[in-house]
Motif scaffolding. Structure first.
Motif, PDB file in Angstrom:
ATOM      1  N   ASN A  48       0.852  -1.186   0.000  1.00  0.00           N
ATOM      2  CA  ASN A  48       0.000   0.000   0.000  1.00  0.00           C
ATOM      3  C   ASN A  48       0.889   1.238   0.000  1.00  0.00           C
ATOM      4  OD1 ASN A  48      -1.689   2.144   0.553  1.00  0.00           O
ATOM      5  ND2 ASN A  48      -2.912   1.068   2.077  1.00  0.00           N
ATOM      6  N   GLY A  49       0.877   1.964  -1.109  1.00  0.00           N
ATOM      7  CA  GLY A  49       1.738   3.129  -1.261  1.00  0.00           C
ATOM      8  C   GLY A  49       1.506   4.220  -0.226  1.00  0.00           C
ATOM      9  N   TRP A  50       0.348   4.226   0.427  1.00  0.00           N
ATOM     10  CA  TRP A  50       0.083   5.226   1.465  1.00  0.00           C
ATOM     11  C   TRP A  50       1.068   5.100   2.621  1.00  0.00           C
ATOM     12  CZ3 TRP A  50      -3.374   9.269   2.050  1.00  0.00           C
ATOM     13  CH2 TRP A  50      -4.270   9.453   0.989  1.00  0.00           C
ATOM     14  N   CYS A  74      -0.760   3.692  -5.740  1.00  0.00           N
ATOM     15  CA  CYS A  74      -1.054   4.897  -4.961  1.00  0.00           C
ATOM     16  C   CYS A  74      -0.686   6.119  -5.793  1.00  0.00           C
ATOM     17  CB  CYS A  74      -0.275   4.887  -3.653  1.00  0.00           C
ATOM     18  SG  CYS A  74      -0.597   6.326  -2.619  1.00  0.00           S
ATOM     19  N   ARG A  75      -1.660   6.821  -6.291  1.00  0.00           N
ATOM     20  CA  ARG A  75      -1.414   7.939  -7.204  1.00  0.00           C
ATOM     21  C   ARG A  75      -0.744   9.127  -6.513  1.00  0.00           C
ATOM     22  NH1 ARG A  75      -6.792   8.374 -11.053  1.00  0.00           N
ATOM     23  NH2 ARG A  75      -6.840   6.201 -11.722  1.00  0.00           N
ATOM     24  N   GLN A  76      -0.975   9.272  -5.216  1.00  0.00           N
ATOM     25  CA  GLN A  76      -0.453  10.430  -4.498  1.00  0.00           C
ATOM     26  C   GLN A  76       0.942  10.218  -3.942  1.00  0.00           C
ATOM     27  OE1 GLN A  76      -3.269   8.808  -3.896  1.00  0.00           O
ATOM     28  NE2 GLN A  76      -5.021  10.190  -3.819  1.00  0.00           N
ATOM     29  N   ALA A  77       1.514   9.039  -4.142  1.00  0.00           N
ATOM     30  CA  ALA A  77       2.763   8.683  -3.466  1.00  0.00           C
ATOM     31  C   ALA A  77       3.888   9.688  -3.695  1.00  0.00           C
ATOM     32  CB  ALA A  77       3.204   7.283  -3.885  1.00  0.00           C
TER      33      ALA A  77
END
Length: 282
Positions: A48-50, A74-77
């Motif tokens: 999980n990139g978060w 995770c697009r915001q990473a």
């Protein structure tokens, strides 16, 4: 089965929690020493990139760790990566292979204002021009068109209406019909003398009601223009001018596997034997 993770959790418990669910940012709850543990962080961001948000400053400066977080979906990473990485043009450009990521949005402002960098960015993803102040720069937009990059659909409405931008987009569409701007602002300006260009644009793109209506009234009444549309999408018969819904066109449409509304047939043809026979066979 659930895992209660706290600052007192062991490395074994943390690994089990990470492996159990990819939906939780486990690193948010672990002790500080584990947020800097490369093995734990690598496992966590891959799931999980978060988790990158809670990793140590050192590991958020690690290219492999950050890329793994992005690759997880995770697009915001990138927004949690170090300032150094967000300023690194080579690293930023390498991320574009992962198309789901929000890349330019989280790049450093110095890069977003760099014309050479942004030209490379929009070659990969034209819509990312929206995240750069250069989206208002007419000179940069014209340079992009000259470089074979069509930005028109990704520009703000007020920018699209600037005469120089509109002229450049129309010029680009004439030179590259396969990549033409399918925007009414551009297509509406094509004249009857440019009918062949309009037909070529149609052949390179999926026909639709909205595409047909993007052209001006004079072009929409041209027989060969109409036939080019019907060849791709017989449903367009429903919106062409009533006087252009000839028997032969209707018969050709009913020969397709699609369903056509009978109420679209002109009254004078509703009792035509040949047409009724074509409908019966469809």
């Amino acid at each position: 089965m659930t895992f209660q993770i706290s600052k007192d959790s062991s490395i074994k418990e943390i690994k089990a929690a990470i492996n159990y669910s990819k939906y939780n940012a486990v690193l948010e709850h672990v002790a500080k020493k584990f947020k800097g543990n490369r093995e734990i962080v690598e496992l966590a961001v891959a799931k999980n990139g978060w988790n990158l948000k809670y990793a140590s400053e050192t590991l958020r400066d690690d290219e492999d760790i950050v890329y793994s977080a992005i690759a997880s979906g995770c697009r915001q990473a990138l927004g949690w990566a170090s300032e150094r990485l967000r300023k690194d043009p080579d690293f930023i450009l390498s991320i574009y292979d992962n198309r789901r990521a929000y890349v330019c949005k989280y790049a450093d402002d110095t890069l977003k204002n760099d014309r050479d960098f942004m030209l490379k960015v929009i070659r990969k993803k034209p819509s990312d021009i929206r995240h750069s102040p250069l989206c208002h720069d007419v000179g940069f937009i014209c340079t992009a068109f000259d470089a074979g990059i069509n930005l028109f659909s990704d520009l703000r409405w007020d920018t699209k209406h600037l005469p120089k931008v509109r002229t450049k987009a129309l010029e680009f569409s004439r030179q590259h019909p396969e990549s033409a701007s399918l925007d009414q602002i551009i297509l509406w300006e094509l004249t009857i003398d440019e009918k062949e260009l309009a037909i070529e644009i149609i052949t390179h793109h999926k026909a639709s009601y909205s595409l047909y209506e993007a052209f001006n009234d004079k072009l929409r009444k041209q027989d060969d223009f109409i036939d080019a549309f019907l060849k791709q999408d017989p449903y367009v018969i429903n919106i062409i001018p009533r006087e252009k819904r000839t028997k032969q066109r209707l018969i050709q449409c009913f020969k397709s596997d699609r369903f056509f509304l009978k109420r679209r047939i002109p009254d004078e043809l509703k009792t035509d034997g040949e047409l009724l026979e074509a409908i019966a066979r469809s």
